[in-house]
Design a protein around this motif. Structure first.
Motif, short mmCIF file in Angstrom:
data_model
loop_
_atom_site.label_atom_id
_atom_site.label_comp_id
_atom_site.label_asym_id
_atom_site.label_seq_id
_atom_site.Cartn_x
_atom_site.Cartn_y
_atom_site.Cartn_z
N TYR A 246 0.85 -1.19 0.00
CA TYR A 246 0.00 0.00 0.00
C TYR A 246 0.89 1.25 0.00
CZ TYR A 246 -3.89 -3.09 1.11
OH TYR A 246 -4.82 -4.08 1.07
N LYS A 247 0.42 2.30 -0.69
CA LYS A 247 1.12 3.59 -0.72
C LYS A 247 0.40 4.55 0.24
CE LYS A 247 3.80 6.97 -2.18
NZ LYS A 247 3.57 7.62 -3.49
N ASP A 248 1.19 5.09 1.19
CA ASP A 248 0.65 6.03 2.18
C ASP A 248 -0.58 5.49 2.90
OD1 ASP A 248 2.61 7.94 1.56
OD2 ASP A 248 1.44 8.66 -0.15
N ASP A 249 -0.62 4.17 3.14
CA ASP A 249 -1.70 3.50 3.88
C ASP A 249 -3.07 3.63 3.21
OD1 ASP A 249 0.07 2.68 5.75
OD2 ASP A 249 -0.47 4.19 7.25
N LYS A 250 -3.10 3.99 1.94
CA LYS A 250 -4.38 4.24 1.29
C LYS A 250 -4.63 3.32 0.11
CE LYS A 250 -4.14 9.22 2.33
NZ LYS A 250 -4.12 10.57 1.72
N VAL A 276 12.88 5.74 -10.59
CA VAL A 276 12.27 6.51 -9.52
C VAL A 276 11.91 7.92 -10.02
CG1 VAL A 276 12.63 7.55 -7.25
CG2 VAL A 276 13.42 5.22 -7.71
N SER A 277 10.68 8.35 -9.70
CA SER A 277 10.23 9.71 -9.99
C SER A 277 9.80 10.37 -8.68
CB SER A 277 9.06 9.71 -10.97
OG SER A 277 7.90 9.16 -10.36
N ALA A 278 9.53 11.68 -8.72
CA ALA A 278 9.12 12.40 -7.52
C ALA A 278 7.83 11.84 -6.93
CB ALA A 278 8.96 13.89 -7.84
N LEU A 279 6.97 11.29 -7.80
CA LEU A 279 5.71 10.72 -7.33
C LEU A 279 5.90 9.45 -6.50
CD1 LEU A 279 3.49 11.20 -10.52
CD2 LEU A 279 3.50 12.60 -8.42
N HIS A 280 7.04 8.80 -6.65
CA HIS A 280 7.29 7.55 -5.93
C HIS A 280 7.67 7.78 -4.47
CE1 HIS A 280 8.16 5.47 -10.01
NE2 HIS A 280 6.92 5.23 -9.61
N TYR A 281 8.15 8.96 -4.12
CA TYR A 281 8.58 9.18 -2.75
C TYR A 281 7.37 9.13 -1.80
CZ TYR A 281 13.02 10.71 -4.74
OH TYR A 281 14.20 10.75 -5.43
N TYR A 302 12.74 7.77 0.12
CA TYR A 302 12.93 9.22 0.26
C TYR A 302 14.09 9.70 -0.60
CZ TYR A 302 16.76 7.97 3.46
OH TYR A 302 17.90 7.45 3.99
N ARG A 303 14.06 11.02 -0.91
CA ARG A 303 15.11 11.64 -1.72
C ARG A 303 16.29 12.01 -0.82
NH1 ARG A 303 13.05 15.53 -5.06
NH2 ARG A 303 10.86 15.08 -4.53
N PRO A 304 17.50 12.03 -1.38
CA PRO A 304 18.67 12.42 -0.58
C PRO A 304 18.50 13.81 0.02
CG PRO A 304 19.35 11.46 -2.66
CD PRO A 304 17.86 11.65 -2.76
N GLY A 305 18.88 13.96 1.27
CA GLY A 305 18.79 15.24 1.95
C GLY A 305 17.55 15.41 2.79
N SER A 306 16.50 14.62 2.52
CA SER A 306 15.29 14.71 3.34
C SER A 306 15.42 13.78 4.54
CB SER A 306 14.05 14.34 2.52
OG SER A 306 14.12 13.00 2.09
N ALA A 307 14.72 14.13 5.61
CA ALA A 307 14.80 13.32 6.84
C ALA A 307 13.81 12.17 6.77
CB ALA A 307 14.52 14.19 8.05
N PRO A 308 14.29 10.90 6.72
CA PRO A 308 13.37 9.76 6.65
C PRO A 308 12.73 9.48 8.00
CG PRO A 308 15.60 8.97 6.84
CD PRO A 308 15.70 10.49 6.76
N ASN A 309 11.49 9.02 7.94
CA ASN A 309 10.87 8.50 9.15
C ASN A 309 11.45 7.14 9.47
OD1 ASN A 309 9.18 10.75 9.25
ND2 ASN A 309 7.61 9.75 7.97
#
Length: 335
Positions: A246-250, A276-281, A302-309
């Motif tokens: 599931y993507k984003d629990d939805k 990978v595209s921006a929509l995949h993050y 996640y993209r490089p530089g962003s803080a992953p959960n």
């Protein structure tokens, strides 16, 4: 053993000889030595030998007062009985393929000029250990009680031992009880029956333990746009789990769409991003389920530089909880 009379003997002569031999045995019992034990394995041949001399006038082998051989004449109708030696120093017979019913006292009776004599042999038939009844392979749910049975025969009476092949645990006795069995106790259990007569007899029982899935070792993945990426979901379960993503629990993901591919093996499901595209993050939830339950874990692409959960192997969202409730109801009706 059954007894027959050689054809060349008349009825009167046969009766006379039988009475003489039986009287000879009774009369000589006062002079005989204790019986000698002779041990033989079931299926083997037994040779019963009696030492004689030139002074012997009459000689015979008997079993349970039945005449087997009188001199060179065969009285027994059992084809397994044969005369082996009949000379001035030895009188012996052979019994082939010995079985349990052959066990007992055998008497060599002979008459000399001065008195009657007997030589006694007690035939002991040993039987190799053999498993005659054993539990079938069994499948149970984790936490159930399991009872295994292994019955064996033999002489001397065999000992029965159960062994868990994985850990080497052993338990002596025909019955093996496992209370509240767990998944680590699944596998092969060997029953071994032995009594030193021959090689042990062994047979195996397989216990399959069903248990619900547990999702393990999920990790977040960093990827730049245009590269390939992979999210992995491992889940141990019996029967094997079915996987859903599931993507984003939805939204449930379908392999082959949006540049995604789902590869599922027995205990693992892979979510493959070919470009990978921006929509995949975002957050992806892997749900593993079988008829006993379900488990899920959330991981992030996640993209490089962003803080992953932090990746979380838990039932977190109300959407997933609602889905699992519906899934359990469906599984309950299917069971």
């Amino acid at each position: 053993m059954d007894v027959s009379v050689p054809r060349r003997w008349s009825a009167a002569a046969s009766i006379t000889l039988a009475l003489l031999l039986q009287g000879l045995v009774v009369e000589s019992m006062e002079f005989t030595q204790p019986a000698e034990n002779y041990t033989v394995c079931q299926g083997d041949n037994a040779t019963l030998s009696c030492s004689v001399d030139d002074n012997v006038t009459r000689v015979a082998w008997l079993n349970r007062s039945n005449i087997l051989y009188a001199g060179a004449d065969k009285w027994s109708i059992d084809p397994r009985v044969s005369l082996l030696t009949n000379n001035k120093v030895e009188y012996s017979i052979m019994l082939t393929e010995v079985d349990m019913f052959d066990e007992g006292l055998y008497i060599c009776s002979y008459q000399t000029q001065d008195k009657p004599h007997t030589s006694q042999i007690y035939l002991i038939v040993q039987v190799p250990a053999k498993i005659v009844n054993i539990s079938s392979d069994i499948t149970v749910n984790e936490g159930s009680n399991v009872y295994l049975l292994c019955l064996a025969i033999g002489k001397p009476e065999p000992t029965v031992t159960w062994k868990q092949m994985r850990d080497g645990f052993t338990s002596e006795g025909e019955y093996l009880e496992i209370t509240e069995i767990n998944r680590q106790q699944a596998g092969e259990y060997e029953c071994r029956s032995a009594n030193s007569v021959s090689l042990p007899d062994t047979r195996k029982v397989v216990i399959t333990v069903n248990y619900p899935p547990t999702v393990m070792d999920v990790k977040n993945v960093e990827s730049v746009v245009g590269r390939n990426a992979l999210l992995r979901c491992d889940a141990m379960a019996v029967p094997p789990a079915e996987f859903e993503w599931y993507k984003d629990d939805k939204r449930r993901l379908i392999g082959g769409s949006e540049g995604l591919k789902i590869q599922t093996e027995r205990t693992r499901s892979l979510l493959v991003f070919s470009n990978v595209s921006a929509l995949h993050y975002g957050n992806y939830t892997c749900l593993a389920s079988n008829k006993l339950g379900a488990s899920n874990a959330t991981m992030r692409l996640y993209r490089p530089g962003s803080a992953p959960n932090t990746a979380t192997p838990a039932l977190e969202s109300t959407i997933v909880l609602g889905f699992l409730s519906s899934l359990f109801i469906i599984l309950l009706f299917k069971a």
